[in-house]
Motif scaffolding. Sequence first.
Motif, mmCIF file in Angstrom:
data_model
loop_
_atom_site.group_PDB
_atom_site.id
_atom_site.type_symbol
_atom_site.label_atom_id
_atom_site.label_comp_id
_atom_site.label_asym_id
_atom_site.label_seq_id
_atom_site.Cartn_x
_atom_site.Cartn_y
_atom_site.Cartn_z
ATOM 1 N N TYR A 29 0.830 -1.212 0.000
ATOM 2 C CA TYR A 29 0.000 0.000 0.000
ATOM 3 C C TYR A 29 0.862 1.260 0.000
ATOM 4 N N TYR A 32 2.036 1.708 -3.543
ATOM 5 C CA TYR A 32 0.921 2.129 -4.391
ATOM 6 C C TYR A 32 0.603 3.602 -4.161
ATOM 7 N N ALA A 35 3.214 5.758 -5.737
ATOM 8 C CA ALA A 35 3.055 5.810 -7.196
ATOM 9 C C ALA A 35 1.938 6.783 -7.588
ATOM 10 N N SER A 39 2.622 10.360 -9.664
ATOM 11 C CA SER A 39 1.947 10.583 -10.939
ATOM 12 C C SER A 39 1.085 11.841 -10.940
ATOM 13 N N ALA A 94 -7.680 1.576 -14.310
ATOM 14 C CA ALA A 94 -6.295 1.094 -14.358
ATOM 15 C C ALA A 94 -5.611 1.290 -13.012
ATOM 16 N N TRP A 95 -5.841 2.445 -12.365
ATOM 17 C CA TRP A 95 -5.278 2.669 -11.034
ATOM 18 C C TRP A 95 -5.899 1.710 -10.018
ATOM 19 N N ALA A 97 -6.977 -1.258 -10.525
ATOM 20 C CA ALA A 97 -6.415 -2.587 -10.758
ATOM 21 C C ALA A 97 -5.036 -2.732 -10.131
ATOM 22 N N ARG A 98 -4.311 -1.630 -9.997
ATOM 23 C CA ARG A 98 -2.973 -1.660 -9.382
ATOM 24 C C ARG A 98 -3.034 -1.652 -7.865
ATOM 25 N N CYS A 99 -4.186 -1.317 -7.285
ATOM 26 C CA CYS A 99 -4.337 -1.245 -5.839
ATOM 27 C C CYS A 99 -4.169 -2.643 -5.233
ATOM 28 N N SER A 103 -6.406 -7.530 -5.486
ATOM 29 C CA SER A 103 -6.039 -8.954 -5.529
ATOM 30 C C SER A 103 -6.558 -9.727 -4.320
#
Length: 122
Positions: A29, A32, A35, A39, A94-95, A97-99, A103
């Motif tokens: 986390y 993430y 990132a 950005s 998209a962001w 999905a990266r969190c 998953s």
Amino acid sequence: MRYMLMIYADEAAMANVPTEATYQMSAAYDAYTEALKKSGTWLAGDRLRPSQATTLVRMTDGKTSVLDGPYADTKEQLAGFYMIEAEDADAAIAWAARCPAASTGTVEVRPIWEMADYLPRK
């Protein structure tokens, strides 16, 4: 456009996660969040206390009703959020999905209805 990324997790399962796995999750986390910040997408975000600490407030017939949580017997509870600025829904997805929560739980992506979009013009 601003979006809320709402993180849902199973509180009961999280309570049984080994300490080392908790450290790994925290590091994921942190990475993430960093990132998102680098950005320029990150606006706000935080972890929420467990649902037992929640209070619902309703007004019915002019009377205040207060109910302490938890409420629903659901598999996942709202555990945290990120508010981001994204070009469009695809970028927000998209962001999400990266969190790390994507998953292990669910990340709900919801556009924010900007007040300027629905307030009457003067």
